[in-house]
Design a protein around this motif. Sequence first.
Motif, PDB file in Angstrom:
ATOM      1  N   PRO A 206       0.891  -1.277  -0.130  1.00 33.43           N
ATOM      2  CA  PRO A 206      -0.076  -0.090  -0.075  1.00 33.43           C
ATOM      3  C   PRO A 206       0.624   1.222   0.049  1.00 33.43           C
ATOM      4  CG  PRO A 206       0.064  -1.179   2.294  1.00 33.43           C
ATOM      5  CD  PRO A 206       0.552  -2.056   1.250  1.00 33.43           C
ATOM      6  N   TYR A 207       0.094   2.486  -0.484  1.00 36.06           N
ATOM      7  CA  TYR A 207       0.741   3.600  -0.273  1.00 36.06           C
ATOM      8  C   TYR A 207       0.000   4.713   0.782  1.00 36.06           C
ATOM      9  CZ  TYR A 207       3.421   2.361  -4.645  1.00 36.06           C
ATOM     10  OH  TYR A 207       4.158   1.789  -5.364  1.00 36.06           O
ATOM     11  N   ALA A 208       0.675   5.469   1.087  1.00 40.06           N
ATOM     12  CA  ALA A 208      -0.116   6.645   1.872  1.00 40.06           C
ATOM     13  C   ALA A 208       0.488   7.907   1.607  1.00 40.06           C
ATOM     14  CB  ALA A 208       0.020   5.949   3.259  1.00 40.06           C
ATOM     15  N   LEU A 209      -0.180   8.880   2.380  1.00 37.29           N
ATOM     16  CA  LEU A 209       0.298  10.321   2.298  1.00 37.29           C
ATOM     17  C   LEU A 209       1.126  10.628   3.578  1.00 37.29           C
ATOM     18  CD1 LEU A 209       0.407  13.165   1.074  1.00 37.29           C
ATOM     19  CD2 LEU A 209      -1.793  13.783   2.200  1.00 37.29           C
ATOM     20  N   PHE A 210       2.333  11.010   3.335  1.00 38.86           N
ATOM     21  CA  PHE A 210       3.196  11.316   4.791  1.00 38.86           C
ATOM     22  C   PHE A 210       3.652  12.817   4.731  1.00 38.86           C
ATOM     23  CE2 PHE A 210       3.559   6.927   3.873  1.00 38.86           C
ATOM     24  CZ  PHE A 210       4.126   6.425   5.106  1.00 38.86           C
TER      25      PHE A 210
ATOM     26  N   THR B  13       5.673  21.500   0.810  1.00 39.93           N
ATOM     27  CA  THR B  13       7.023  21.182   1.416  1.00 39.93           C
ATOM     28  C   THR B  13       6.716  20.203   2.563  1.00 39.93           C
ATOM     29  OG1 THR B  13       7.910  23.121   0.642  1.00 39.93           O
ATOM     30  CG2 THR B  13       9.073  21.983   2.257  1.00 39.93           C
ATOM     31  N   GLY B  14       7.507  18.949   2.594  1.00 45.88           N
ATOM     32  CA  GLY B  14       7.463  18.127   3.768  1.00 45.88           C
ATOM     33  C   GLY B  14       6.279  16.849   3.449  1.00 45.88           C
ATOM     34  N   TYR B  15       5.256  17.150   2.290  1.00 43.20           N
ATOM     35  CA  TYR B  15       4.435  16.260   2.165  1.00 43.20           C
ATOM     36  C   TYR B  15       4.866  15.420   0.985  1.00 43.20           C
ATOM     37  CZ  TYR B  15       0.909  18.800   4.781  1.00 43.20           C
ATOM     38  OH  TYR B  15       0.301  19.473   5.644  1.00 43.20           O
ATOM     39  N   ARG B  16       4.833  13.879   1.246  1.00 44.36           N
ATOM     40  CA  ARG B  16       5.184  13.016   0.068  1.00 44.36           C
ATOM     41  C   ARG B  16       4.109  11.841   0.023  1.00 44.36           C
ATOM     42  NH1 ARG B  16       9.879   9.726   2.217  1.00 44.36           N
ATOM     43  NH2 ARG B  16       9.517  10.123   4.309  1.00 44.36           N
ATOM     44  N   VAL B  17       3.924  11.119  -0.985  1.00 47.60           N
ATOM     45  CA  VAL B  17       3.505   9.965  -1.158  1.00 47.60           C
ATOM     46  C   VAL B  17       4.397   8.964  -1.294  1.00 47.60           C
ATOM     47  CG1 VAL B  17       1.819   8.357  -2.657  1.00 47.60           C
ATOM     48  CG2 VAL B  17       1.070  10.886  -2.177  1.00 47.60           C
ATOM     49  N   LYS B  18       4.508   7.633  -0.513  1.00 46.09           N
ATOM     50  CA  LYS B  18       5.334   6.608  -0.605  1.00 46.09           C
ATOM     51  C   LYS B  18       4.617   5.322  -0.165  1.00 46.09           C
ATOM     52  CE  LYS B  18       7.481   6.813   4.094  1.00 46.09           C
ATOM     53  NZ  LYS B  18       8.700   6.629   4.506  1.00 46.09           N
ATOM     54  N   GLU B  19       5.337   4.332  -0.537  1.00 44.34           N
ATOM     55  CA  GLU B  19       4.747   2.987   0.072  1.00 44.34           C
ATOM     56  C   GLU B  19       5.003   2.957   1.434  1.00 44.34           C
ATOM     57  OE1 GLU B  19       5.898  -0.508  -2.940  1.00 44.34           O
ATOM     58  OE2 GLU B  19       7.624   0.619  -2.246  1.00 44.34           O
ATOM     59  N   THR B  20       4.111   2.289   2.065  1.00 45.19           N
ATOM     60  CA  THR B  20       3.982   2.056   3.529  1.00 45.19           C
ATOM     61  C   THR B  20       4.655   0.678   3.823  1.00 45.19           C
ATOM     62  OG1 THR B  20       1.828   0.817   3.548  1.00 45.19           O
ATOM     63  CG2 THR B  20       1.858   3.323   4.230  1.00 45.19           C
TER      64      THR B  20
END
Length: 73
Positions: free
Chosen positions: A2-6, A48-55
């Motif tokens: 899965p992916y999520a917003l960080f 800035t600071g936000y990203r989408v990545k694999e959990t």
Amino acid sequence: MPYALFDGDRQIGPGLPTEVEAWKQALQAGLISDIPVSDEAGGQVLPTGYRVKETREQGCAPDPAWKLPDEIS
């Protein structure tokens, strides 16, 4: 996986089955105005600071203290 917003290293969105769904969540939350296209050269699309990545884990839950901009009252 899965992916999520960080926000930095803190997961702020729920784990979603695909990266596209995580981008759609960022769009619905008002963090971006359009979903980026993978073959387009572009700059920063999330604040800035936000990203989408694999959990790392299927059961990873978002930080309950953090609210998306449209959830703040």
